[in-house]
Enzyme design. Structure first.
Site, PDB file in Angstrom:
ATOM      1  N   ALA A 159      -8.445   0.255  -7.485  1.00 51.60           N
ATOM      2  CA  ALA A 159      -8.362   1.006  -6.225  1.00 51.60           C
ATOM      3  C   ALA A 159      -7.452   2.211  -6.381  1.00 51.60           C
ATOM      4  O   ALA A 159      -6.536   2.218  -7.209  1.00 51.60           O
ATOM      5  CB  ALA A 159      -7.860   0.104  -5.097  1.00 51.60           C
ATOM      6  N   ASP A 160      -7.709   3.218  -5.565  1.00 46.75           N
ATOM      7  CA  ASP A 160      -6.856   4.403  -5.538  1.00 46.75           C
ATOM      8  C   ASP A 160      -6.789   4.907  -4.101  1.00 46.75           C
ATOM      9  O   ASP A 160      -7.817   5.029  -3.429  1.00 46.75           O
ATOM     10  CB  ASP A 160      -7.407   5.503  -6.446  1.00 46.75           C
ATOM     11  CG  ASP A 160      -6.446   6.677  -6.571  1.00 46.75           C
ATOM     12  OD1 ASP A 160      -5.337   6.468  -7.101  1.00 46.75           O
ATOM     13  OD2 ASP A 160      -6.797   7.783  -6.136  1.00 46.75           O
ATOM     14  N   THR A 161      -5.578   5.171  -3.628  1.00 47.62           N
ATOM     15  CA  THR A 161      -5.378   5.592  -2.242  1.00 47.62           C
ATOM     16  C   THR A 161      -4.660   6.933  -2.194  1.00 47.62           C
ATOM     17  O   THR A 161      -3.702   7.157  -2.935  1.00 47.62           O
ATOM     18  CB  THR A 161      -4.549   4.543  -1.474  1.00 47.62           C
ATOM     19  OG1 THR A 161      -5.236   3.297  -1.486  1.00 47.62           O
ATOM     20  CG2 THR A 161      -4.326   4.967  -0.022  1.00 47.62           C
ATOM     21  N   GLY A 170     -10.443   4.561  -2.519  1.00 44.95           N
ATOM     22  CA  GLY A 170     -11.632   4.294  -3.317  1.00 44.95           C
ATOM     23  C   GLY A 170     -11.466   2.947  -3.992  1.00 44.95           C
ATOM     24  O   GLY A 170     -10.384   2.628  -4.486  1.00 44.95           O
TER      25      GLY A 170
END
Length: 201
Positions: free
Chosen positions: A66-68, A103
């Site tokens: 995940a990437d925020t 994502g």
């Protein structure tokens, strides 16, 4: 990991070594978090497989990456690299709405569909969410989606911002705040998934 633990799942946390040095100017914010999540998840998955840390008898291996990021006026705000940057981010967010985008990519080991070629890509709808499915040349299937939540900050004084930055909490948070901790006091309202703002929708 805290969110996954509440679901009683068995998992290992393996930090990605992907450098996250993609050129932001070549992506929309949504494309950017999707690409980072995809690279992170693939890097970890391949490393675990190559190291022999997964036994196929244990079943399929799934890796979640995940990437925020926080987006304000179409500008991507990631983790601040300095305290001055954290102060500047919080001043910019003060009294305004912004978007939090996460994502998420799920990688699964398994037999690749022979009817599809390397890096074929297709999209499927799951409720209101669009999932992008890709097949890689080494037999992996990836599923990627992006979640967006709108957050409104209350008006912050310079003293409040400095006191918060002094706690060091903002330094490892996208947009320089954590809604699940002290930064939650700055949030006036949210529209969308709360857990997305935490970093895992």
């Amino acid at each position: 990991s805290e969110i996954l633990r509440t679901m009683a799942l068995t998992f290992d946390v393996v930090p990605s070594t992907f450098e996250e040095n993609l050129d932001k100017s070549k992506f929309t914010p949504s494309e950017y978090v999707a690409a980072n999540a995809w690279h992170k998840a693939l890097e970890v998955h391949r490393r675990v497989v190559e190291a022999g840390d997964h036994n196929e008898q244990d079943g399929a291996l799934f890796t979640v990456g995940a990437d925020t990021v926080v987006v304000l006026d179409d500008r991507i705000l990631e983790k601040p690299k300095t305290t001055d940057a954290a102060v500047a981010m919080l001043k910019a967010l003060s009294g305004r709405e912004h978007q939090v985008l996460t994502g998420v990519t799920i990688v699964r080991s398994g037999e690749r569909d022979k009817s599809e070629t390397k890096d074929d890509e297709r999209q499927e709808s799951v409720g209101k969410t669009t999932v992008t499915i890709k097949q890689t040349d080494d037999g992996l299937e990836t599923r990627t989606f992006v979640e967006t939540t709108t957050v409104c900050f209350t008006k912050l004084s310079d003293e409040q911002i400095q006191a918060y930055v002094d706690t060091k909490e903002p330094m490892d948070k996208a947009g320089a705040y954590g809604i699940q901790a002290m930064g939650g006091w700055f949030v006036e309202s949210i529209n969308g998934c709360y857990f997305n703002v935490v970093g895992f929708p």
